[in-house]
Scaffold this motif. Structure first.
Motif, mmCIF file in Angstrom:
data_model
loop_
_atom_site.group_PDB
_atom_site.id
_atom_site.type_symbol
_atom_site.label_atom_id
_atom_site.label_comp_id
_atom_site.label_asym_id
_atom_site.label_seq_id
_atom_site.Cartn_x
_atom_site.Cartn_y
_atom_site.Cartn_z
ATOM 1 N N THR B 481 5.610 45.191 -106.283
ATOM 2 C CA THR B 481 5.724 45.032 -104.822
ATOM 3 C C THR B 481 4.350 44.929 -104.167
ATOM 4 O O THR B 481 4.220 44.385 -103.078
ATOM 5 C CB THR B 481 6.486 46.199 -104.172
ATOM 6 O OG1 THR B 481 5.876 47.410 -104.565
ATOM 7 C CG2 THR B 481 7.947 46.208 -104.532
ATOM 8 N N LEU B 484 2.491 40.938 -104.169
ATOM 9 C CA LEU B 484 2.738 39.864 -103.208
ATOM 10 C C LEU B 484 1.884 39.973 -101.944
ATOM 11 O O LEU B 484 1.203 39.004 -101.575
ATOM 12 C CB LEU B 484 4.211 39.776 -102.847
ATOM 13 C CG LEU B 484 4.425 38.496 -102.070
ATOM 14 C CD1 LEU B 484 4.680 37.326 -102.978
ATOM 15 C CD2 LEU B 484 5.485 38.658 -101.054
ATOM 16 N N PRO B 485 1.868 41.134 -101.261
ATOM 17 C CA PRO B 485 0.981 41.191 -100.083
ATOM 18 C C PRO B 485 -0.486 40.970 -100.430
ATOM 19 O O PRO B 485 -1.233 40.411 -99.637
ATOM 20 C CB PRO B 485 1.201 42.599 -99.509
ATOM 21 C CG PRO B 485 2.008 43.336 -100.487
ATOM 22 C CD PRO B 485 2.662 42.362 -101.395
ATOM 23 N N GLN B 519 7.817 39.099 -97.822
ATOM 24 C CA GLN B 519 7.654 40.125 -98.856
ATOM 25 C C GLN B 519 9.011 40.620 -99.358
ATOM 26 O O GLN B 519 9.236 40.764 -100.554
ATOM 27 C CB GLN B 519 6.839 41.288 -98.300
ATOM 28 C CG GLN B 519 6.450 42.282 -99.384
ATOM 29 C CD GLN B 519 5.725 43.485 -98.823
ATOM 30 O OE1 GLN B 519 5.300 43.479 -97.679
ATOM 31 N NE2 GLN B 519 5.582 44.505 -99.637
#
Lengths: 244, 587
Positions: B481, B484-485, B519
């Motif tokens: 997780t 992605l950002p 996201q």
């Protein structure tokens, strides 16, 4: 003229500046030097009326900063180490705002002259975000010079400037002194101060440890028959604090 | 005084116009335009309902049964805020100027009194906006023209509070200058309140009989009605009277009542104004300090840090001594753990979780849980699960923030003789490791407390297996997780740092919505193969053994492997983005 008598500034139990007494005559430039934390910025802020003193008397051209602050402040300018500008005022608008604060009648003509002299005319409509640090410094200088102050306080005015800007700023300061302003400059660039200043005051832990004209200071601290530079005298006097 | 106030008017209007023009010009860039459209839509759909007439769930009802209830409630809140403004402040009196205002205004020929007036004048825009916002969220714009009476009412309240806080800080500063310590002053204020209570009690016999409390407590009456009766009768009515005068305009239902209520409220406001501007107190030192702190805070926020680092930060002890040779990403982890507080802070967290875990374990050993113990278990367990849920989003965001700070120092990072994937792994591993450790602790404590519920006693094995499976998944899930950002920050640095130059705004809200949605979608897509292979393992292993515990662990392990592969690919991708990042691209 800047006349300071017994200037003391306390922060609780901490003495930032202790019993400082001196005068700066019109047309003279005094260098205020000392290691980091010696109290230079605090002293400059007190002398320009930004913060109140704990004890002591400060006069600008005969006007007491405590008894008649407005009259004294009309005659002075303070230039902080970091130019702090309003995010959404253009260069020209900064000058217009300053003119309104100091009630400068011929502000338009004077602003134009200053912007030309500082080579900022093409940036008159730019916002601070579009300016380099040196240009921001020039805006601060223009704003400070606008009301033709008789006393000027510079806190590290040459930091972050390119060689050309340093030369221009030094010339401007010398010019203002020739025009009759009393000037105090705080800086760590001692060799540059030697070029601009007529007097020097060295501070250590808030206390004056040397004061006089450059020649007097050099004569007083000769070593081995040789005349020392201001840097050598400074290191000798402040000793262990110099590198902190 | 008119010259400085004129100058302030010039400053405010020019800044407003230039700020708006600057934002409008920025909309020529598609990302800001798209952000602005989405942001406007968000605000319209969120607040538009209120403008159209709906009430927020917490909107005031004010039924006829208790006509004084809201007014008295508001007056009590007002009193409480005022009392706190005399008890809480521990710092010197400061007025909220920006650094630019200090640089221009403090050395200028402006008196201290004018500076105070300038600040009060400047705060009006923010107070009006806040008043409109308070009216909006309390669902009163459906009242039409009456809503503006509420805005006026809120404005009077907020202004009086603002001036009272300022006046109190000036008065306290004067007390400090005369040698009264903060602790002594707090004791004095509390003693004054206690003395008043004692006085009321002493005079009780001469006062009207208070309402019957036992009836209210036994359920025969309403506790709120009882409180309203107490506060509306007897001496408290007189005590609350001036405060009720200030809040009264906010409860007027028509223009005539509003105007009648407004006059005394404005009178009290005017008295506050005189009190504040006549107080000749030194606020300059503290204002400079406050401005510096605020500037540091804004700069830190622009860099993506949660708080500004102050001088009070002490040197931290690292968890281990970093050797000069070895796997380079470990140096980033070491730095990240040091930044998170080092040995002392992490030790405190470890002790905190150890205490909670011991408590949870002890609760599990108690045969018959009493009501307070059940409530305690519920609060701790609930807290753990909430923390776990929040962490699913927060760890990714926190890691991205860490990486954004890395981008700010990209000039330095690019000079390191290590491949990009090692930098990416190092930057992410620290926050992911810490986050995962906290998640494991929360999960462990939560499961221990879940097991004390009687209906679940027979399923403890399954609960432990599911918990173990989740625990296996968490580190790789966090890493995935976070990728992605981080990739977004490297691909579109301008999108990920909108606050640096712009501050809040419609376009920034819209851009955050776009990024948040992207996201979420990416996480959902990334979880599809994980869920698929996890399910395959669950069913396939079901043919070998019927034990649910083993099936859960094998499914969790398989899912973890798939996630780890995805994370590995993600790190390699991030590494190539790092290697090819153009530091001269738009920030």
């Amino acid at each position: 003229m800047i006349a300071v008598e017994g200037l003391t500034k306390l922060y609780g139990d901490i003495t930032a500046v202790s019993d400082l007494t001196f005068t700066v005559e019109p047309g003279k430039v005094m260098g205020l030097v000392g290691p980091n934390g010696a109290g230079k910025t605090t002293a400059l802020r007190c002398m320009s009326g930004i913060i109140p003193t704990t004890h002591g008397r400060i006069e600008i051209e005969g006007s007491d900063l405590r008894d008649d602050p407005l009259a004294a402040k009309k005659l002075l300018s303070f230039f902080p180490d970091e130019p702090r500008l309003f995010d959404y005022l253009t260069v020209r608008q900064h000058l217009e705002f300053t003119a309104r604060l100091y009630q400068v009648r011929d502000a338009v003509a004077r602003s134009r002259e200053l912007l030309d002299a500082l080579e900022m005319s093409d940036k008159a409509d730019a916002l601070p975000a579009e300016l380099s640090r040196g240009m921001k410094q020039k805006v601060a200088l223009a704003c400070g010079f606008l009301h033709q102050p008789r006393a000027m306080f510079f806190d590290e005015p040459l930091t972050g400037l390119d060689p050309l800007a340093i030369r221009r700023t030094k010339d401007l300061i010398a010019q203002k002194a020739r025009d009759g302003a009393a000037i105090i400059i705080s800086s760590h660039l001692l060799h540059l101060l030697e070029e601009v200043c007529s007097h020097v005051l060295i501070l250590k832990r808030g206390k004056k440890i040397a004061h006089g004209t450059l020649d007097e200071i050099r004569a007083e601290h000769r070593e081995g028959g040789r005349e020392s530079t201001l840097e050598e005298i400074f290191i000798r006097l402040v000793g262990e604090d110099a590198g902190k | 005084m008119s010259a400085p106030v004129n100058a302030l008017g010039y400053l405010v209007t020019r800044s407003l116009v230039n700020g708006l023009l600057s934002r409008l010009r920025r909309l020529r860039q598609p990302k800001y335009l798209l952000g602005a459209i989405l942001g406007a839509a968000y605000f319209y759909f969120y607040f538009g309902r209120l403008l159209g007439g709906s009430r927020m769930p917490w909107g005031t009802g004010g039924g006829p049964a208790a006509p004084h209830r809201p007014e008295i409630g508001a007056a009590i809140l007002f009193v409480a805020t005022i009392v706190l403004s005399w008890i809480l402040p521990a710092s010197r009196a400061a007025i909220g100027f920006t650094e630019a205002e200090i640089a221009f205004l403090f050395p200028a020929p402006i008196s201290r009194r004018t500076l105070v007036i300038m600040r009060l004048v400047k705060s009006q825009a923010a107070l009006l906006l806040f008043s409109a916002f308070m009216t909006l969220i309390s669902g009163r714009f459906h009242l039409g023209s009456e809503a503006w009476l509420r805005v006026g009412g809120w404005w009077v309240i907020m202004n009086t509070l603002n001036m009272h806080r300022l006046g109190a800080s000036f008065a306290l500063q004067r007390l400090r200058e005369r040698g009264m310590a903060d602790g002594k002053r707090r004791v004095f204020v509390v003693l004054a309140i206690v003395a008043f209570a004692v006085l009321v009690e002493f005079m009780r016999r001469r006062l009207p009989t208070p309402p019957d409390l036992t009836a209210a407590l036994s359920g025969r009456g309403n506790v709120m009605d009882y409180l309203v009766q107490v506060l509306h009768t007897g001496p408290l009515r007189q005590v609350l009277a001036p405060f009720k005068l200030i809040v009264a305009p906010n409860f007027a239902h028509d223009a005539a009542t509003f105007l009648r209520a407004l006059l005394p409220a404005l009178g009290i406001m005017a008295l506050h104004f005189i009190w504040v501007v006549r107080a000749d107190v030194s606020f300059e030192d503290a204002s400079i300090e406050a401005a510096k702190k605020r500037a540091a805070f804004l700069a830190a926020r622009g860099r993506g840090e949660l708080r500004a680092r102050g001088k009070s930060d002490k040197a931290r002890t690292p968890l281990w001594r970093l050797r000069p040779t070895g796997f380079a990403p470990l140096a980033f982890v070491w730095k990240s753990l040091l930044k998170s507080g080092g040995r002392r802070t992490l030790g405190r967290w470890a002790a905190f979780f150890a205490v909670l875990a011991s408590g949870a374990f002890a609760l599990g050993r108690v045969d018959r849980l009493t009501h307070p113990l059940i409530v305690t278990a519920f609060v701790i367990g609930g807290g753990c699960y909430i923390a776990l849920l929040v962490s699913f989003v927060m760890i990714g965001q926190h890691s991205a923030a860490q990486l954004r700070q890395g981008i700010a120092a990209m000039d330095l990072l690019k000079t390191y003789p290590i491949p990009g994937w090692q930098i990416a792994l190092g930057e992410l591993a620290g926050p992911v490791l810490l986050g995962s450790l906290m998640q494991w602790c929360s999960l462990c404590i939560g499961l221990m407390l879940l097991s004390i519920a009687p209906p679940l006693h027979s399923h403890l094995g399954i609960i432990a297996a599911i918990g173990g499976g989740i625990a296996l998944l968490l580190p790789t899930f966090n890493l995935s997780t976070a990728i992605l950002p981080c990739a977004g920050a490297l691909l579109f640095p301008g999108w990920f740092r909108p606050q640096e130059n712009a501050g809040p705004g419609l376009e920034n809200t819209g851009m955050k919505l776009i990024l948040g949605t992207a996201q979420l979608l990416a996480v959902v897509v990334a979880m599809i193969p994980v869920a698929f292979f996890g399910a395959v393992a669950w069913f396939a292993f079901g043919k070998i053994t019927a034990l649910t515990e083993w099936r859960a662990l094998v499914a969790g392990g398989t899912a973890m492997l798939i996630l780890a592969m995805e994370a590995g690919l993600g790190i390699a991708w991030l590494g190539s983005l790092y290697d090819n990042f153009d530091v001269s691209s738009e920030p």
